[in-house]
Design a protein around this motif. Structure first.
Motif, PDB file in Angstrom:
ATOM      1  N   VAL A 418       0.826  -1.213   0.000  1.00 37.74           N
ATOM      2  CA  VAL A 418       0.000   0.000   0.000  1.00 37.74           C
ATOM      3  C   VAL A 418       0.859   1.261   0.000  1.00 37.74           C
ATOM      4  O   VAL A 418       2.070   1.215   0.217  1.00 37.74           O
ATOM      5  CB  VAL A 418      -0.943   0.031   1.228  1.00 37.74           C
ATOM      6  CG1 VAL A 418      -1.679  -1.291   1.383  1.00 37.74           C
ATOM      7  CG2 VAL A 418      -0.196   0.374   2.508  1.00 37.74           C
ATOM      8  N   GLY A 419       0.181   2.399  -0.207  1.00 35.83           N
ATOM      9  CA  GLY A 419       0.841   3.694  -0.146  1.00 35.83           C
ATOM     10  C   GLY A 419       0.683   4.389   1.192  1.00 35.83           C
ATOM     11  O   GLY A 419       1.470   5.262   1.541  1.00 35.83           O
ATOM     12  N   ARG A 420      -0.367   4.026   1.951  1.00 35.87           N
ATOM     13  CA  ARG A 420      -0.596   4.683   3.254  1.00 35.87           C
ATOM     14  C   ARG A 420      -1.116   3.657   4.238  1.00 35.87           C
ATOM     15  O   ARG A 420      -2.017   2.886   3.905  1.00 35.87           O
ATOM     16  CB  ARG A 420      -1.598   5.832   3.097  1.00 35.87           C
ATOM     17  CG  ARG A 420      -1.969   6.527   4.412  1.00 35.87           C
ATOM     18  CD  ARG A 420      -2.725   7.853   4.197  1.00 35.87           C
ATOM     19  NE  ARG A 420      -3.934   7.688   3.426  1.00 35.87           N
ATOM     20  CZ  ARG A 420      -5.175   7.910   3.896  1.00 35.87           C
ATOM     21  NH1 ARG A 420      -5.371   8.320   5.136  1.00 35.87           N
ATOM     22  NH2 ARG A 420      -6.219   7.743   3.111  1.00 35.87           N
ATOM     23  N   ILE A 421      -0.525   3.656   5.406  1.00 32.88           N
ATOM     24  CA  ILE A 421      -0.937   2.755   6.482  1.00 32.88           C
ATOM     25  C   ILE A 421      -1.450   3.612   7.621  1.00 32.88           C
ATOM     26  O   ILE A 421      -0.763   4.534   8.052  1.00 32.88           O
ATOM     27  CB  ILE A 421       0.255   1.907   6.971  1.00 32.88           C
ATOM     28  CG1 ILE A 421       0.770   1.021   5.830  1.00 32.88           C
ATOM     29  CG2 ILE A 421      -0.141   1.062   8.177  1.00 32.88           C
ATOM     30  CD1 ILE A 421       2.087   0.337   6.141  1.00 32.88           C
ATOM     31  N   LEU A 422      -2.679   3.318   8.067  1.00 33.09           N
ATOM     32  CA  LEU A 422      -3.180   4.131   9.175  1.00 33.09           C
ATOM     33  C   LEU A 422      -3.671   3.254  10.309  1.00 33.09           C
ATOM     34  O   LEU A 422      -4.120   2.131  10.083  1.00 33.09           O
ATOM     35  CB  LEU A 422      -4.254   5.096   8.718  1.00 33.09           C
ATOM     36  CG  LEU A 422      -5.513   4.610   8.024  1.00 33.09           C
ATOM     37  CD1 LEU A 422      -6.652   5.569   8.329  1.00 33.09           C
ATOM     38  CD2 LEU A 422      -5.305   4.564   6.514  1.00 33.09           C
ATOM     39  N   VAL A 437       0.668  10.313   1.241  1.00 33.54           N
ATOM     40  CA  VAL A 437       0.824   9.512   0.021  1.00 33.54           C
ATOM     41  C   VAL A 437      -0.554   9.000  -0.372  1.00 33.54           C
ATOM     42  O   VAL A 437      -1.172   8.253   0.378  1.00 33.54           O
ATOM     43  CB  VAL A 437       1.785   8.320   0.222  1.00 33.54           C
ATOM     44  CG1 VAL A 437       1.846   7.473  -1.051  1.00 33.54           C
ATOM     45  CG2 VAL A 437       3.177   8.801   0.592  1.00 33.54           C
TER      46      VAL A 437
END
Lengths: 496, 496
Positions: A418-422, A437
């Motif tokens: 992925v591009g963003r981990i939250l 991102v």
């Protein structure tokens, strides 16, 4: 054919319009790329101001055309102008020019070292394809347009046919800013047409040097193919499809039943927000087996059952949602957990299913409020499922301190997907800033090396050029000794 | 099939070797990308040291296989190890990680801002195709390998069949460094095979995530097509063909006849250096009409006539040179100015022609010491010719102070055509540093947004990831609050 000096198509554009717009953009390029930081930043701010000046009419048109709520569209206008001002700040700072100086070493042996200077220059005219689901912030003067203009590239927008009036109003505002700034009219053009062909012609036009796109996987891949088939291939930044996996770790369900229910309700809130019409919609959720997971699922089912569908952007999108959810419902191992109410012909019901496998339609994006829950027993069973996922824009983890080891193991896997981990939030809502991102591995985008939201997006439309032993009087301002723009430079590899 | 734990093919590799190497690379990725700056930098330095330890044998093999002179190959070994140490410095500094922090704003209205952190991560296993003409610096442990390893990507090299022994020796040295550093063997693998198929299989392998290539346009485009046809397309950095235009402005010919002759001799020196086997060979020179230009051309012709061909890298390359120059000689409007002596069967004669048009074969790269001179009357006649050129790696301008206005006009045109512009020098000789760009618009490369030489090359093998509200104890070291690696970070858009 519209006036080739403005190319603001009020109705449908045709092929001569494409040629006129790209020709005007090419002619504008020399003057536009020559603008200094202050002049270009002021222009971006003028674009924001002109959009605000017509804000009421733009908002009215966008609400009417998109069926999205007034508050949402009002916020989106603010996001659009904020984004333009963010890039004005980036342009003023000038770090995106990436200036590097390796000074001459005339006495070096066995050979002297020449004087070498590097800066980033804009690629040339950029084609931007507006998105259906953000009629302002990802459309005519959205992130792609703002970042391309910030880089020094003229822009030719193909407006989305789902919001022609809003697009036209925004384009008119941008063109006023172009005129006010004394820039060539071809700095910005707006074309409009419903069909596939207009876009293909635009991308195939030899004067276009890069493409920004937000939309479906099919649409994005068609543009990628068209760009690759050109005699001179060009980069395409297509932000396409994503099902945005959410992983609920056991610790996140250890709190009180009320908290578990609240977490489930928040999930459904993100799932159904804006009729689920977000690239970052959480379409897939991994949930522990066991009683706490059962409680979460029951609460989520209740929330979905209580939800009513909102009118989708277009009848075609609503129809695609209905056929996509029907395919999921009919797949093996799928159980429908809950279905809400339809809100009208083009407002199909939100739904939630539980699935035992992600094969076939269950693993594909359905654009809208359609959630899939997959249960897992433990981390050893979960990780291989995550590793099998395609590239995604985002991944979300719900966890507490007791999950820290699992969270670290998850992070190492999710980073590559992925591009963003939250953590402990929801993926809808993409902050516009410097660290965002909005991108990710294929097929979430066609180019994982970048982002379409946030200030890093400017780098998509640049390339480096080196100047070797060029006399100071001939050098561009960005790399001159006197550093007239006050840029932060990298000298012999070290930032000043 | 060779031992899958080392994959140093002493003879020809086959498809199982490809799978073994890419599988080992994938298995090595987690451990290798987890290395911190100091550990990774020390490994790159160990690679350099191991190559130096075998330096004598490597140089002997490379000279024998390439027919290039001992001094040149000795210098190239130094360039290779220097390049590895340059990237060790880049890794220690850590700026390539591009850390950006946008701290949380919990009190922001209408919505709080989450904590967002961004860093660059390596793409995954990289396939590197060695070049024929730099058996060390652009081959097994050359710039592509060094920059991919620096980024944290395992590397699978397809060694060039023109120098199998040198490639094998270098690969063995790299593998010793891998073992010394305690890294998984799959961090680096070396395959060898003469054919087209092995390379295609390597690029098509789903475990490969990016490709570095230096070679012909045909070879590069075939890899680009293979990469685009994958279910998951990947970036290909192919450095292909360039004819590197040189523009002599009138002022450069205004000095004494001796100086003009010296300039012409220097041009022929660059043209014939290394049998002309450089990507940056000055294949095309624009010369003013008139007596001074005539004198330059006469002197250049004398120098070419006095030159003897050196043995080329392979018989195939010599044959391609002969057929390429024959095609130019037979083209309309071409006059042969001078031809040197052949130096043997695979050492064809250098040659210089004057042409009135760049249509057909005259405008295409002939790899070797083949120069084309085109005369021009004035800037108005010259600029359109430059605008019609394809993308190039370099452009060179010879000018004095009296040419400043023309030079500025040229620069604005050349910037859009090339990756490096140099004044009063020759394009052969590519400095390895921080400000170098060895790249350029298509078809000089397949991706103009980068360079294959110099420290910026590391960015080819990375992509950004954002971390939103991730607890500090779960975050990767690069973006933790404590900044354990002492990185320079961008906070709210501003560099620390």
């Amino acid at each position: 054919m519209t006036d080739p000096r403005s190319i603001i198509a009020g109705t449908e554009s045709d092929r001569p319009d494409v040629v006129a717009a790209t020709t005007a953009a090419t002619e504008a390029f020399a003057a536009y790329r020559a603008t200094g930081p202050e002049e270009r930043a002021a222009f971006l701010e003028a674009v924001a101001a002109e959009i605000e000046a017509d804000g009421e009419a733009i908002i009215e048109a966008a609400v009417a055309e998109s069926h999205l709520p007034l508050a949402r569209i009002t916020g989106e206008l603010g996001r659009t102008t904020g984004q333009l001002r963010l890039f004005a700040g980036v342009v003023r700072r000038g770090d995106h020019l990436g200036v590097r100086l390796d000074p001459a070493l005339p006495d070096r042996t066995p050979l002297p070292r020449p004087d070498l200077r590097q800066r980033q220059i804009p690629l040339g005219p950029v084609a931007v394809f507006g998105a259906s689901n953000f009629p302002l912030a990802f459309s005519t003067a959205g992130g792609d347009t703002a970042s391309a203009l910030a880089a020094g590239c003229p822009v030719v927008v193909k407006g989305h046919p789902a919001h022609p009036r809003a697009g036209h109003l925004v384009a008119t505002a941008v063109s006023r800013a172009v005129a006010r700034a004394g820039l060539p009219a071809g700095t910005f053009s707006f074309l409009l047409g419903p069909g596939f062909e207009l876009g293909q012609e635009l991308v195939a036009d030899p004067r276009i040097k890069a493409v920004g796109f937000t939309g479906s996987r099919g649409g994005g891949l068609a543009l990628v193919a068209a760009a690759a088939a050109r005699p001179e291939p060009i980069p395409v930044y297509a932000e396409m499809s994503s099902i945005n996996p959410v992983v609920v770790l056991p610790g996140a369900l250890e709190s009180s039943p009320d908290s578990v229910a609240a977490l489930a309700t928040a999930y459904v809130g993100s799932l159904t927000l804006g009729a689920g019409q977000f690239c970052t919609n959480p379409g897939l959720l991994f949930l522990p087996t066991g009683a706490a997971g059962d409680a979460f699922l029951a609460a989520a089912g209740e929330a979905v059952a209580a939800a009513t569908g909102a009118t989708m952007l277009t009848s075609g999108i609503a129809e695609a949602y209905r056929s996509g959810t029907a395919a999921i419902d009919g797949a093996a191992g799928v159980r429908v957990v809950a279905r809400g109410d339809a809100g009208g012909d083009d407002a199909p019901a939100p739904q939630l299913v539980e699935a035992t496998s992600l094969d076939g339609p269950v693993g594909e994006e359905v654009f809208g409020a359609a959630g899939v829950v997959v249960r897992y027993d433990d981390l050893a069973g979960l990780l291989p499922r995550l590793e099998q996922l395609e590239g995604q824009l985002t991944a979300t983890v719900h966890a507490t301190d007791t999950d820290a080891d699992a969270a670290r193991a998850l992070l190492a896997v999710l980073e590559l997907k992925v591009g963003r981990i939250l953590f402990n939030g929801w993926p809808t809502g993409v902050e516009v800033g410097h660290a965002m991102v909005h991108g990710g591995p294929f097929p979430s985008t066609s180019d994982s090396r970048t982002t379409s939201v946030g200030s890093l997006a400017i780098e998509r439309f640049q390339r480096p050029v080196a100047y070797q032993d060029v006399p100071d009087g001939v050098l561009p301002d960005a790399v001159r000794d006197a550093n007239p723009w006050g840029l932060r430079r990298r000298i012999d590899g070290e930032l000043e």
